[in-house]
Each structure stands twice: as C-alpha cells, then as structure tokens.
Design an enzyme around this catalytic site. Structure first.
Site, short mmCIF file in Angstrom:
data_model
loop_
_atom_site.label_atom_id
_atom_site.label_comp_id
_atom_site.label_asym_id
_atom_site.label_seq_id
_atom_site.Cartn_x
_atom_site.Cartn_y
_atom_site.Cartn_z
N GLY A 42 -28.38 117.66 -109.64
CA GLY A 42 -27.32 117.93 -108.66
C GLY A 42 -26.13 117.00 -108.81
CB THR A 148 -22.33 111.82 -118.27
OG1 THR A 148 -21.16 111.63 -119.08
CG2 THR A 148 -23.49 112.19 -119.17
N GLY A 275 -9.93 106.20 -106.47
CA GLY A 275 -10.14 107.12 -107.58
C GLY A 275 -11.43 106.81 -108.32
CG HIS A 325 -14.33 124.08 -106.82
ND1 HIS A 325 -14.43 122.99 -106.00
CD2 HIS A 325 -13.01 124.37 -106.88
CE1 HIS A 325 -13.23 122.65 -105.57
NE2 HIS A 325 -12.35 123.47 -106.09
CG HIS A 448 -6.99 141.25 -83.36
ND1 HIS A 448 -6.07 140.25 -83.42
CD2 HIS A 448 -7.21 141.53 -82.05
CE1 HIS A 448 -5.71 139.92 -82.19
NE2 HIS A 448 -6.39 140.68 -81.33
P1 FAD Z 1 -21.56 114.67 -111.83
O1 FAD Z 1 -21.74 115.47 -110.62
O2 FAD Z 1 -21.09 113.28 -111.68
O3 FAD Z 1 -22.96 114.65 -112.60
C1 FAD Z 1 -23.18 113.85 -113.72
C2 FAD Z 1 -24.67 113.67 -113.92
O4 FAD Z 1 -24.87 113.05 -115.19
C3 FAD Z 1 -25.34 112.77 -112.90
O5 FAD Z 1 -26.43 113.47 -112.32
C4 FAD Z 1 -25.83 111.56 -113.70
O6 FAD Z 1 -27.08 111.07 -113.24
C5 FAD Z 1 -25.96 112.15 -115.10
N1 FAD Z 1 -25.82 111.19 -116.20
C6 FAD Z 1 -24.81 110.29 -116.39
N2 FAD Z 1 -25.00 109.64 -117.57
C7 FAD Z 1 -26.12 110.16 -118.12
C8 FAD Z 1 -26.82 109.92 -119.34
N3 FAD Z 1 -26.38 109.07 -120.28
N4 FAD Z 1 -27.96 110.62 -119.58
C9 FAD Z 1 -28.43 111.50 -118.67
N5 FAD Z 1 -27.79 111.77 -117.52
C10 FAD Z 1 -26.66 111.12 -117.24
N6 FAD Z 1 -15.68 117.79 -105.27
C11 FAD Z 1 -15.44 118.98 -104.69
O7 FAD Z 1 -15.12 119.94 -105.40
N7 FAD Z 1 -15.58 119.16 -103.34
C12 FAD Z 1 -15.93 118.16 -102.53
O8 FAD Z 1 -16.04 118.35 -101.32
C13 FAD Z 1 -16.17 116.89 -103.09
N8 FAD Z 1 -16.54 115.85 -102.32
C14 FAD Z 1 -16.81 114.64 -102.90
C15 FAD Z 1 -17.17 113.58 -102.06
C16 FAD Z 1 -17.45 112.35 -102.62
C17 FAD Z 1 -17.86 111.21 -101.71
C18 FAD Z 1 -17.38 112.16 -104.04
C19 FAD Z 1 -17.72 110.83 -104.66
C20 FAD Z 1 -17.01 113.20 -104.86
C21 FAD Z 1 -16.71 114.46 -104.30
N9 FAD Z 1 -16.31 115.53 -105.08
C22 FAD Z 1 -16.04 116.73 -104.51
C23 FAD Z 1 -16.17 115.40 -106.54
C24 FAD Z 1 -17.42 115.99 -107.25
O9 FAD Z 1 -18.57 115.33 -106.77
C25 FAD Z 1 -17.29 115.83 -108.76
O10 FAD Z 1 -16.07 116.36 -109.20
C26 FAD Z 1 -18.44 116.57 -109.45
O11 FAD Z 1 -19.69 116.07 -109.03
C27 FAD Z 1 -18.32 116.43 -110.97
O12 FAD Z 1 -19.36 117.14 -111.56
P2 FAD Z 1 -19.90 116.79 -113.03
O13 FAD Z 1 -20.93 117.83 -113.31
O14 FAD Z 1 -18.75 116.62 -113.95
O15 FAD Z 1 -20.57 115.34 -112.89
P1 NAD Z 2 -7.94 110.15 -105.30
O1 NAD Z 2 -7.38 110.01 -106.65
O2 NAD Z 2 -8.04 111.49 -104.67
O3 NAD Z 2 -7.14 109.22 -104.27
C1 NAD Z 2 -6.98 107.85 -104.50
C2 NAD Z 2 -5.80 107.35 -103.67
O4 NAD Z 2 -5.79 105.94 -103.77
C3 NAD Z 2 -4.44 107.85 -104.17
O5 NAD Z 2 -3.70 108.33 -103.09
C4 NAD Z 2 -3.82 106.60 -104.80
O6 NAD Z 2 -2.41 106.59 -104.70
C5 NAD Z 2 -4.45 105.51 -103.97
N1 NAD Z 2 -4.52 104.21 -104.64
C6 NAD Z 2 -4.85 103.94 -105.93
N2 NAD Z 2 -4.83 102.61 -106.17
C7 NAD Z 2 -4.47 102.02 -105.00
C8 NAD Z 2 -4.29 100.66 -104.59
N3 NAD Z 2 -4.49 99.66 -105.44
N4 NAD Z 2 -3.92 100.42 -103.31
C9 NAD Z 2 -3.74 101.45 -102.43
N5 NAD Z 2 -3.90 102.75 -102.76
C10 NAD Z 2 -4.27 103.03 -104.02
O7 NAD Z 2 -9.39 109.46 -105.40
P2 NAD Z 2 -10.60 109.40 -104.37
O8 NAD Z 2 -10.17 109.76 -102.99
O9 NAD Z 2 -11.25 108.09 -104.64
O10 NAD Z 2 -11.53 110.56 -104.91
C11 NAD Z 2 -12.08 110.49 -106.25
C12 NAD Z 2 -12.22 111.88 -106.82
O11 NAD Z 2 -13.21 112.62 -106.10
C13 NAD Z 2 -10.92 112.65 -106.73
O12 NAD Z 2 -10.60 113.18 -108.00
C14 NAD Z 2 -11.19 113.75 -105.75
O13 NAD Z 2 -10.60 114.98 -106.14
C15 NAD Z 2 -12.70 113.88 -105.75
N6 NAD Z 2 -13.10 114.24 -104.38
C16 NAD Z 2 -12.83 115.50 -103.95
C17 NAD Z 2 -13.12 115.85 -102.64
C18 NAD Z 2 -12.81 117.22 -102.18
O14 NAD Z 2 -12.60 118.09 -103.02
N7 NAD Z 2 -12.80 117.49 -100.89
C19 NAD Z 2 -13.67 114.92 -101.77
C20 NAD Z 2 -13.90 113.64 -102.24
C21 NAD Z 2 -13.63 113.31 -103.55
#
Ligand code: FAD
Ligand code: NAD
Length: 471
Positions: A42, A148, A275, A325, A448
């Site tokens: 996941g 990853t 980020g 997604h 509606h």
């Molecule tokens: P990941 O989901 O990071 O999966 C990578 C997998 O690789 C992990 O399971 C890890 O264990 C495994 N792995 C790593 N290295 C190795 C290795 N060497 N060997 C074997 N396995 C390994 N995105 C959205 O679209 N909507 C959201 O609402 C949203 N909310 C978020 C909230 C938070 C708090 C965070 C942190 C992120 C959120 N994101 C959201 C971003 C989203 O989680 C990521 O964009 C997404 O998970 C990326 O998918 P991925 O498959 O590239 O990698």
């Molecule tokens: P982000 O890139 O979305 O936002 C980081 C923010 O921190 C930016 O506005 C940037 O200007 C600011 N920033 C950077 N350096 C700074 C500094 N030194 N001082 C003050 N501000 C600073 O990153 P995030 O919120 O950490 O999320 C990480 C990734 O996870 C993003 O790519 C995001 O798309 C993804 N994510 C997506 C969702 C969602 O789709 N709902 C939810 C959570 C996370």
C-alpha cells in the site's frame, strides 16, 4: 544465492504505483512479482499518507462541525463532544488494515507473487532481494519497474527527531493533542494536518516561504482558502523564513523572519512539511547506469523507460506532482505497454485536491495557463451560496470556476473551492479526458438539489462570458 523464478515484470515498491502496475500486468497475463520492504502493501499512501490523513480529516471535520456549528443550526448537543484520541487512532488503523488486506487480496486473486524484502538492481535483467532474515534472493526479470516512492525532507537546523520535530508520519499519531503546533510549509500536508490538529484544539501556526498558501492553486482559490482557514483559527506567516531553532527537552524555540521582523515562537511540536524527495537510495541506480534529473528524480522517457531500456520508473520517483492517482495511472500504463497494448497518461487530466474544509480542487488549464499560452478563453463562476444543497447542508463557502478554450469551445479546466470539491472535480477530469464542449457540460442535467448544479451553472456562465486573453 541461486537464480530462482523468472518473471516478465518485477515491481520494486508496493505503493499505489507498484501494486496497480502488478495487478494490471498479471491481469494481462504477465508473470509478475512485487517486492516491498514492508509486510503490508500500500506504500506511503495507504500506510502513512492519503488514507490515514483522510480518515483523521473526516473524523475531525465531523467533530468540529458538531462542536462549532450544529447548535447554531438547531441541534443541541447538551453533553458536548469529547475527543478520544486512542479510539480515533484505532479507527484510522482499522481503515488502513482493511484496505491493505484488500490490496493483498488483489495480488493473490491475480496470481502476483508478493515478496517481502529490500530490492536492488543486481545486473542485467536481474533483481536482488534481501529478506528480513538477511539472506538474498535473485529474481530474473524481463522488465523491472521502480516504484519506491518518496520520503519527507527536513531542514538543516530542524532535523527530524521523531518526537518534537517531526514529519507527516509522526504527525498522524501524536501521543496527545499538542497545545501549540508550528508547521513549516503551507502545501497539502501543512494545510491538511494543520486542519486536523487545529480542529482538535492545537494552536496552529503555519510558516510559508511564499507570499501565498497552496501554491498549485489560482491566487483567487488560494486566497479564499486562506481566509476560510484563518476563520478556523489557523495562523499564517507568509513570505516568512525560519532562520534558526533550538530544540529543548519538551519544547522547541523557532526563530521566524517575516517582513523584515524576527520573532521567536516557542511551541510543543514542529511539523516540517516542506516537500518530499524521491526515495531511491539502495536501488544501486548508479552502478546500473540509471540517470537522474537535475532535481534528483529518476529520468524517464515518455514510455517511463529509464536510461536502461528494461528498467521503468513511475510515481513519486519521477518528475511531476507527487500524487497517488498519478502513480496508479502510470503503473497501469507501464503494465499495458509491457503487454503490447497502447497506453498513455494525459497529465493535464489529473486532478489535484487539498482535503481541508472547504476543500480545494483543480484540474486542467487555469487562467494563468491561458495567459502564459496567450490563448483566448472564457471563464464562468458559480457560487455555493446560490446552491440550494450547499445552503441546506450549511456548507455555503465556495465556488466553481470553469474555463473554456475560446477557439474550440471545449472545456479546458475547473477549480472548485468548497465542500465536496474532491468529488466535483471528477466531473472536470472526465470532461477533459472526453474532450467535451462546455456547451455539453451546460446541457447535461444535474440532480436537484446537488452540489453538481454549481458545475452546470459555472458552465452556463462561461458560455455567456466575454472572451479574454490572447495576444
Ligand atoms: P509509495 O506510495 O511511496 O510506495 C513506495 C513503496 O516502495 C513503499 O511501500 C516502500 O516500502 C517501498 N520501497 C521503498 N524502497 C524499497 C526497496 N528498495 N525495496 C523494496 N521496497 C521498497 N496523494 C494523493 O494523491 N492524495 C492524497 O490525499 C495524498 N495524501 C497524502 C498525505 C500524506 C501525509 C503524504 C505523506 C502523502 C500523501 N499523498 C497523497 C502522496 C502519495 O502518498 C504519494 O504520491 C504516493 O504514495 C506515491 O506512490 P508511489 O507508488 O510512487 O510510492
Ligand atoms: P508541497 O510541495 O505540497 O508543499 C511544501 C510547501 O512548503 C510549499 O508551499 C513550499 O513553498 C514550502 N516551503 C518549502 N521550504 C520551505 C521553508 N524552508 N520554509 C517555509 N516554507 C517552505 O509538499 P508537502 O505539503 O510536504 O507534500 C509533499 C507531497 O505529498 C506533495 O507533492 C503533495 O502533492 C503530496 N501530498 C498530496 C496530498 C493531496 O493530494 N491531498 C496530501 C498530502 C501530500
């Protein structure tokens, strides 16, 4: 260390990108394995990202609504409402466990071999997997997909300590509600987790280096969102910089510069949400000759092939918005290409959502994109206070804006601020993918009363608007 099974595809990383690719590849008849270092598939999304954060957001939204709004609307909660943090977390963990079991089931159902271990590229068409017990297994692979993901970034003077200075994973399970919480970064994580803890009673301050929050959204949308969040007592310091910090036993003193003025903020916890960086350490990319971009992401061509043609990469590892997604769409596409089918991802059609209340969502072109491209467009906006369903639900803060390409009359983009924005934006994504005209969107009959009526009204307003932009 004997060579074992031979696969058509070995996926490294079982997040949304990896498990979607594995499932689709197996469905299409490819012998597929997925390797993840965690037992539970996941990825970030399911374990510590999208799903646990949205669970907390949904529950705390209901709590804040009941606490702050219900009595105004004629429902008296005489006993009041209390937060039971352990039970809140138990519910979140149960949601994650249930969905993880669903992913595991999909792998079993499609005959994907799931391997727990840490993988790396071992040589031509081969992947080495180190198991938890230390032994190594070699998998032969016609193709390898790197998926990853990414990891959070900290700051030089605010290193993660897992206790007082944390990333998003720890901020999903603080042991108690911090009285004061400083968040650095007003992106998706800062705004979403800031909302969760503010609703639970923390005094939340968000420091952002840019002069605005939610950088991916239009200045109008971002400004309106900021005003709504400020009403919920989230304090913003914009165009501000953290210039130093002292981490004490129980509190953190953070020095912030804003508009030429420095101030010290002493807080219980700091969430660094500036980020994420791609996670590819240990994959042996350099030894394999796989090149990175200037920003440290894996370089791929339009078929997601790395500089080694049998190795592909998707999701947070490659350039583009880090969204689950998007990773899923790319995973599906790579599996289809490997099975000899045509496949593509239209990046313009990928929606972006911030799950605050109100939610912010966007897809396709915005005003800034039209201006930059010097193209003519029309814009139509409909406001939630004129929407019967939004008013009836006491969710009247918001609007829908639709952009039409003047030359073709086609729907070109949409931004929504308001409740249900994450659902409404789906209509925009479909309209964009299907290349429908704004006229068709205006003719389609929504139920509606429904929030969807605002999309319909915005489309009508766009048709009636005067064209703007161009040379
Ligand atoms: P990941 O989901 O990071 O999966 C990578 C997998 O690789 C992990 O399971 C890890 O264990 C495994 N792995 C790593 N290295 C190795 C290795 N060497 N060997 C074997 N396995 C390994 N995105 C959205 O679209 N909507 C959201 O609402 C949203 N909310 C978020 C909230 C938070 C708090 C965070 C942190 C992120 C959120 N994101 C959201 C971003 C989203 O989680 C990521 O964009 C997404 O998970 C990326 O998918 P991925 O498959 O590239 O990698
Ligand atoms: P982000 O890139 O979305 O936002 C980081 C923010 O921190 C930016 O506005 C940037 O200007 C600011 N920033 C950077 N350096 C700074 C500094 N030194 N001082 C003050 N501000 C600073 O990153 P995030 O919120 O950490 O999320 C990480 C990734 O996870 C993003 O790519 C995001 O798309 C993804 N994510 C997506 C969702 C969602 O789709 N709902 C939810 C959570 C996370």
């Amino acid at each position: 260390m004997a060579a074992q099974d031979a696969f058509d595809l070995v996926v490294i990383g079982g997040g949304p990108g990896g498990y979607t690719a594995a499932r689709r590849a197996a469905e299409l008849g490819l012998r597929t394995a997925v390797v993840d270092r965690c037992r539970r598939l996941g990825g970030t999304c399911l374990r510590v990202g999208c799903i646990p954060s949205k669970t907390l957001l949904s529950l705390t939204e209901a709590y804040a609504y009941a606490r702050d709004r219900l009595s105004q609307d004629g429902i008296n909660a005489r006993q009041g409402f209390e937060i039971d943090l352990p039970r809140l977390y138990a519910y979140k963990d149960a949601v994650v466990a249930k969905l993880a079991e669903g992913v595991a089931f999909l792998m079993r159902q499609n005959g994907v071999r799931v391997i727990e271990g840490t993988a790396r590229i071992a040589g031509p068409q081969s992947v080495a997997v180190r198991h938890a017990q230390g032994e190594e297994e070699i998998l032969e692979a016609r193709a390898v997909l790197l998926a990853t993901g990414s990891e959070p970034i900290d700051l030089p003077f605010l290193r993660f300590d897992g206790r007082l200075v944390v990333g998003s994973s720890e901020a999903l399970c603080f042991p108690e509600v911090p009285k004061t919480l400083l968040i650095i970064g007003a992106g998706a994580i800062g705004l979403e987790l800031g909302s969760v803890w503010s609703r639970l009673g923390s005094e939340v301050t968000i420091v952002e280096q840019l002069p605005r929050i939610a950088a991916g959204f239009s200045p109008t949308g971002a400004g309106a969102l900021q005003r709504e969040l400020a009403k919920q007592r989230i304090r913003f310091l914009l165009a501000a910089r953290v210039t130093g910090a002292e981490v004490g036993e129980a509190r953190v003193k953070v020095r912030v510069e804003e508009g030429g003025r420095e101030q010290d903020l002493v807080v219980d916890r700091v969430l660094v949400a500036v980020g994420r960086r791609p996670h590819h350490a240990g994959l042996a990319l350099e030894e394999a000759g796989i090149l990175l971009t200037e920003r440290g992401r894996i370089r791929v061509n339009r078929f997601w092939q790395t500089s080694l043609p049998w190795v592909y990469a998707i999701g947070d590892l490659i350039e583009g918005p880090m969204l689950a997604h998007r990773a899923q769409a790319e995973g599906r596409a790579v599996a289809e290409l490997l099975a000899g089918k045509p496949a593509r991802v239209r990046y313009l059609c990928i929606p972006n959502v911030i799950y605050t209340e109100p939610e912010a969502a966007g897809v396709g072109f915005s005003e800034e994109d039209f201006r930059a491209a010097k193209r003519r467009y029309r814009r139509g906006t409909a406001y939630f206070p004129a929407n019967g369903r939004a008013l009836a639900a006491d969710m009247p803060n918001g609007f829908v804006t639709v952009w039409m390409d003047e030359e073709s009359g086609r729907f070109a983009g949409m931004e929504v601020l308001g409740s249900r924005a994450s659902e409404l934006i789906g209509a925009g994504a479909v309209a964009l993918e299907a290349e429908v005209s704004v006229e068709s969107l205006a003719r389609a009959v929504p139920a509606h009363p429904s929030f969807m009526e605002s999309v319909h009204e915005a489309a009508i307003a766009a048709l009636r608007a005067r064209p703007s932009g161009g040379f």
